[in-house]
Scaffold this active site. Structure first.
Site, PDB file in Angstrom:
ATOM      1  N   GLY A 158       0.885  -1.127  -0.022  1.00 23.97           N
ATOM      2  CA  GLY A 158       0.097  -0.018   0.054  1.00 23.97           C
ATOM      3  C   GLY A 158       0.761   1.302   0.226  1.00 23.97           C
ATOM      4  O   GLY A 158       0.341   2.248   0.196  1.00 23.97           O
TER       5      GLY A 158
ATOM      6  N   GLU B  24       4.411  -7.045   0.108  1.00 23.39           N
ATOM      7  CA  GLU B  24       3.956  -7.560  -1.215  1.00 23.39           C
ATOM      8  C   GLU B  24       3.744  -6.217  -1.887  1.00 23.39           C
ATOM      9  O   GLU B  24       2.517  -5.823  -2.389  1.00 23.39           O
ATOM     10  CB  GLU B  24       2.699  -8.148  -1.105  1.00 23.39           C
ATOM     11  CG  GLU B  24       2.600  -9.344   0.044  1.00 23.39           C
ATOM     12  CD  GLU B  24       1.519  -9.646   0.523  1.00 23.39           C
ATOM     13  OE1 GLU B  24       0.417  -8.747   0.423  1.00 23.39           O
ATOM     14  OE2 GLU B  24       1.293 -10.881   1.029  1.00 23.39           O
TER      15      GLU B  24
ATOM     16  N   TYR C 296     -11.423   4.739  -9.386  1.00 21.78           N
ATOM     17  CA  TYR C 296     -10.959   4.776  -8.175  1.00 21.78           C
ATOM     18  C   TYR C 296     -11.010   6.500  -8.055  1.00 21.78           C
ATOM     19  O   TYR C 296     -10.221   7.033  -6.833  1.00 21.78           O
ATOM     20  CB  TYR C 296      -9.467   4.577  -8.060  1.00 21.78           C
ATOM     21  CG  TYR C 296      -9.344   3.021  -8.187  1.00 21.78           C
ATOM     22  CD1 TYR C 296      -9.964   2.060  -7.363  1.00 21.78           C
ATOM     23  CD2 TYR C 296      -8.418   2.404  -9.085  1.00 21.78           C
ATOM     24  CE1 TYR C 296      -9.608   0.660  -7.314  1.00 21.78           C
ATOM     25  CE2 TYR C 296      -8.078   1.052  -9.150  1.00 21.78           C
ATOM     26  CZ  TYR C 296      -8.799   0.132  -8.111  1.00 21.78           C
ATOM     27  OH  TYR C 296      -8.371  -1.010  -8.322  1.00 21.78           O
TER      28      TYR C 296
ATOM     29  N   CYS D 293     -18.429   4.451 -25.503  1.00 24.06           N
ATOM     30  CA  CYS D 293     -19.589   5.349 -25.464  1.00 24.06           C
ATOM     31  C   CYS D 293     -20.125   5.033 -24.028  1.00 24.06           C
ATOM     32  O   CYS D 293     -21.280   4.211 -23.843  1.00 24.06           O
ATOM     33  CB  CYS D 293     -20.653   4.791 -26.424  1.00 24.06           C
ATOM     34  SG  CYS D 293     -20.320   5.503 -28.091  1.00 24.06           S
ATOM     35  N   GLU D 294     -19.627   5.596 -23.065  1.00 27.30           N
ATOM     36  CA  GLU D 294     -19.726   5.786 -22.030  1.00 27.30           C
ATOM     37  C   GLU D 294     -19.130   7.273 -21.355  1.00 27.30           C
ATOM     38  O   GLU D 294     -18.655   7.607 -22.178  1.00 27.30           O
ATOM     39  CB  GLU D 294     -19.071   4.901 -20.760  1.00 27.30           C
ATOM     40  CG  GLU D 294     -19.479   3.355 -21.194  1.00 27.30           C
ATOM     41  CD  GLU D 294     -20.854   2.812 -20.340  1.00 27.30           C
ATOM     42  OE1 GLU D 294     -21.147   3.670 -19.391  1.00 27.30           O
ATOM     43  OE2 GLU D 294     -21.024   1.644 -20.853  1.00 27.30           O
TER      44      GLU D 294
ATOM     45  N   TYR E  68      -1.810  -1.614 -12.352  1.00 26.69           N
ATOM     46  CA  TYR E  68      -3.354  -1.427 -12.490  1.00 26.69           C
ATOM     47  C   TYR E  68      -3.913  -0.598 -13.836  1.00 26.69           C
ATOM     48  O   TYR E  68      -4.846  -0.191 -13.525  1.00 26.69           O
ATOM     49  CB  TYR E  68      -3.802  -0.927 -11.148  1.00 26.69           C
ATOM     50  CG  TYR E  68      -3.666  -1.657  -9.921  1.00 26.69           C
ATOM     51  CD1 TYR E  68      -3.770  -2.799  -9.630  1.00 26.69           C
ATOM     52  CD2 TYR E  68      -2.566  -0.971  -9.133  1.00 26.69           C
ATOM     53  CE1 TYR E  68      -3.276  -3.548  -8.630  1.00 26.69           C
ATOM     54  CE2 TYR E  68      -2.071  -1.681  -8.059  1.00 26.69           C
ATOM     55  CZ  TYR E  68      -2.413  -2.919  -7.738  1.00 26.69           C
ATOM     56  OH  TYR E  68      -1.947  -3.735  -6.544  1.00 26.69           O
TER      57      TYR E  68
HETATM   58  C1  PLP Z   1      -3.030  -5.702  -4.286  1.00 26.12           C
HETATM   59  C2  PLP Z   1      -2.455  -6.547  -3.257  1.00 26.12           C
HETATM   60  C3  PLP Z   1      -0.972  -5.717  -3.006  1.00 26.12           C
HETATM   61  C4  PLP Z   1      -0.246  -4.694  -3.758  1.00 26.12           C
HETATM   62  O1  PLP Z   1      -1.019  -3.532  -3.186  1.00 26.12           O
HETATM   63  P1  PLP Z   1      -0.257  -2.163  -3.828  1.00 26.12           P
HETATM   64  O2  PLP Z   1      -1.060  -1.155  -3.395  1.00 26.12           O
HETATM   65  O3  PLP Z   1      -0.242  -2.181  -5.400  1.00 26.12           O
HETATM   66  O4  PLP Z   1       1.206  -1.913  -3.442  1.00 26.12           O
HETATM   67  C5  PLP Z   1      -0.432  -6.693  -1.904  1.00 26.12           C
HETATM   68  N1  PLP Z   1      -0.842  -7.519  -1.131  1.00 26.12           N
HETATM   69  C6  PLP Z   1      -2.117  -8.111  -1.546  1.00 26.12           C
HETATM   70  C7  PLP Z   1      -2.683  -9.138  -0.680  1.00 26.12           C
HETATM   71  C8  PLP Z   1      -2.887  -7.513  -2.577  1.00 26.12           C
HETATM   72  O5  PLP Z   1      -4.002  -7.856  -2.777  1.00 26.12           O
END
Ligand code: PLP
Length: 395
Positions: free
Chosen positions: A212, A253, A296, A322-323, A350
């Site tokens: 995140g 992650e 988002y 067409c939206e 993304y």
């Molecule tokens: C999507 C996701 C992430 C990555 O999030 P980012 O905001 O792209 O860094 C990490 N862990 C899990 C389980 C996710 O689903």
């Protein structure tokens, strides 16, 4: 960049490998706890070329579906660094992950119950829901009490009872609170919830703190202070391990942090028109190719590569679907003329991975910049591809 459109066509995704490498090194430097494993959240961008770069940087990979697991294996990741962290996955997908030797994360009581019946002697991790609100947009906040993700802390006693009823081993705990987390305090709130539960699990090998981490979307935009967050986490986790009795592995992650800034999306202006006093610059793409602004409310900086010295005017940059597919409203951009090539920044995460063929328009091609060379890493989709699954009725 403009020459890439002449060479590979428009619209076009372009990724710069050196930016991914830069971001990876920043992560490694900031999160200095000795046994740290970074697993790239490949849903951000699952192109095999990018997976190759990430693997060579010593990263593992985080997968959310069977398709992603297969791609990770194709890309040469060792199963020991492949994590499977799905949501409401099919039992067949979980079975596939177990058979391939990936680390499985279970995210509900019913899944845990099923898993313990199927694979009583294969360790699994648990995803907890820390009930903490985090992240910039509602749709990307995944760790709050009413989110669909993870096992609520109120179910912990039941989880422990289940686990204690057999020879089961829960080898890790996981949280992922959402995207675009700015404040160290916010991140640490969820970490504290996890660490408070962790001592009740006696056979842990790892703690996974998700991701995140926020990247800047424009000059001067805020980003996660990785150095500060890294130091806070490292200190806290080292203390936790001392209390726990042995050093555990720390897992992150990152998705967006690695690849967002590496990507640029190149589009071509089709027409410019005015309605109700608004000047619309339309392009040869739409939310079928890049949906983050509409989905988002995300910001992508847009520059006019063909007319950088043009007089800036106010535009709504819109797609050809067409939206209502508005990429940006009220943006000051150097005069846009039909045929001009516009560049969307932060298009590495993304964007392509969320693209569709809505309106029966094929998906763009992808190009990789490596050591100054531009290489095609995904063909432009064709109508043939789109038609390939359709079965026309007999005439
Ligand atoms: C999507 C996701 C992430 C990555 O999030 P980012 O905001 O792209 O860094 C990490 N862990 C899990 C389980 C996710 O689903």
């Amino acid at each position: 960049m403009i020459s890439l459109v002449s060479q590979f066509g428009s619209p076009l995704y372009v990724y710069d490998e050196s930016v991914i490498q830069r971001q990876a090194h920043l992560l490694k430097e900031s999160l200095a706890y000795p046994d740290t494993l970074f697993c790239y959240a490949m849903k951000a961008n699952s192109n095999l070329a990018i997976l190759d770069t990430v693997r060579k940087l010593g990263f593992g990979v985080d997968c959310v579906s069977r398709g992603e697991l297969e791609l990770a294996l194709m890309a040469g990741f060792d199963p020991s660094v492949i994590r499977f962290t799905p949501s409401f996955a099919l039992t067949d997908e979980i079975r596939f992950a177990v058979e391939k030797g990936a680390q499985v994360t279970l995210d509900s009581l019913p899944v845990l119950e099923w898993y313990l019946g199927q694979f009583p002697d294969i360790p699994a991790g648990l995803r907890l829901n820390p009930s903490v609100m985090a992240g910039a947009y509602d749709k990307t906040s995944t760790g709050h009490a009413k989110a669909k993700f993870g096992i609520g802390m109120d179910l912990l006693a039941e989880v422990l009872r289940l686990v204690a009823s057999g020879p089961f081993k829960i080898n890790g705990l996981h949280i992922h609170s959402g995207s675009d987390i700015l404040e160290t305090d916010q991140f640490m709130k969820a970490v504290e919830v996890l660490l408070s539960a962790a001592p009740r699990f006696k056979s842990l090998d790892y703690i996974a703190l998700g991701s995140g981490f926020k990247v800047p979307y424009f000059e001067g935009d805020k980003k996660t202070d990785m150095a500060q967050l890294g130091k806070t986490i490292t200190d806290r986790f080292t203390g936790f391990c001392a209390d726990y009795g042995r050093p555990l592995r720390l897992i992150f992650e990152p998705g967006k942090f690695l690849v967002s800034e590496a990507g640029t999306f190149l589009v071509t202006c089709t027409w410019v028109k005015e309605n109700g006093g608004i000047r619309f610059a339309g392009v040869d793409s739409g939310f079928n190719h890049l949906i983050r602004p509409m989905f988002y409310g995300a910001w992508h900086t847009i520059t006019n590569l063909s007319n950088p010295q043009g007089i800036p005017e106010k535009y709504d940059v819109v797609g050809n679907i067409c939206e209502t597919d508005t990429f940006a409203s009220d943006r000051m951009i150097p005069e846009i003329r039909p045929g001009d090539i516009l560049a969307f920044a932060n298009a590495g995460a993304y964007c392509y991975s969320m693209a569709s063929s809505y309106n029966s328009r094929p998906r763009p091609a992808e190009v990789y910049l490596q050591q100054g060379e531009a290489r095609l890493i995904r063909h432009r989709e064709t109508l043939q591809h789109l038609l390939s699954l359709q079965i026309p009725l007999p005439s």
